[in-house]
Enzyme design. Sequence first.
Site, short mmCIF file in Angstrom:
data_model
loop_
_atom_site.label_atom_id
_atom_site.label_comp_id
_atom_site.label_asym_id
_atom_site.label_seq_id
_atom_site.Cartn_x
_atom_site.Cartn_y
_atom_site.Cartn_z
N HIS A 65 0.78 -1.23 0.00
CA HIS A 65 0.00 0.00 0.00
C HIS A 65 0.81 1.28 0.00
O HIS A 65 0.22 2.36 -0.04
CB HIS A 65 -0.95 0.00 1.20
N HIS A 66 2.14 1.22 0.09
CA HIS A 66 2.94 2.45 0.15
C HIS A 66 3.42 2.94 -1.22
O HIS A 66 3.82 4.11 -1.33
CB HIS A 66 4.17 2.24 1.04
N ALA A 67 3.40 2.08 -2.23
CA ALA A 67 3.96 2.45 -3.53
C ALA A 67 3.23 3.65 -4.11
O ALA A 67 2.00 3.73 -4.10
CB ALA A 67 3.87 1.26 -4.49
#
Length: 373
Positions: free
Chosen positions: A228-230
């Site tokens: 979820h951080h990309a």
Amino acid sequence: THPEETQTDVAQPDKPSLDAGADSEEVDIEDNSESESDNGWGSWGGSSDDEAKAAKPKKKRRKGEELADKRKARVELARPTQSHKRKTERKAFFAGSRVSYFYDQEVGNYTYGYDHCMKPFRIRMAHDIIASYGLDKKMTVLQPPRATAHEMTQFHTDEYIEYLRRVTPEVAEIMPSYNECFLPLLDCPPFDGVYEFCTISAGGSMAGARRINHGEADVVINWAGGLHHAKKGEASGFCYVNDIVLAILELLRYHQRIVYLDIDVHHGDGVEEAFYTTDRVMSVSFHQFGNFFPGTGDVKDVGVERGKYYAVNVPLREGIDDETYEFIFRRVMRDVMETFRPSAVVMQCGTDSLSGDRLGCFNLSMQGHAACV
């Protein structure tokens, strides 16, 4: 299958009515009269006509006792414990659900590096545990198709995906300027096979979304997903390609409103940022906040333009336990589901919110984490 419909069926057990209470009281009165009239009956082996006549109403009283037991049991079930509620909800939800599970056996072959916290072989270990308990027999196990570069550029930039396709540890050494643009080396090293790893992760989530769209499954699990951080043009926090955003984009082809729910200890910043200006996706994140990566997710961050108030952040302090977490979670999600009324839910279940994690500082048990699911 609409999630809110399932929750409605489960969360409203039969409530005790005044009629049920009156019936039980009448049975108690009959029982008292029965005990009073029982003194003049004969012994078990008696065979006189008087004893036979006296035995007839006894059958009616036995039926009344059985009816009273059933009514009392119904009243008791109307006041279940919290643990009983959770078990009932899980059974009711999954009993009639078609569950698809995506797994690629090659995903465990990749490594971020010996000292890195992210270890893809844990995905293989989790799959082995699932198979050992026979849970794979209760699901449709599928090998995900690999995502193509064209599919991944539905969210990410062409330059970034092309860089991931070409980068190797050797290339990264001679092209440091590109690394500064695309990869933070400490968190996201350019390991061998990084592009193939991303195609497995993204391919599983996108294929799962298509199965939901076409009505082929009610629940889809991609153990290699949840990155979820990309960001759109760079990697972040161990995440290279945001499979969640790609899956939501696929779901938006068929669904008008979607809830993204994140119970990872870190804020789901990449997904929130991707849908920060839209009112079709409501992102909800429960995360540790305050001098903690990625530093975003303040309660005041609510979205902008058409997406204003469609981003919900629940910043939490370290050390939160099951009881407190569930108290907050149930109330927030109840209002979200009743107000927004989504037709699909995408959930990121990062296990770094469990007690004892090397990075997270929450004090959740497996039971507390699972209760949210």
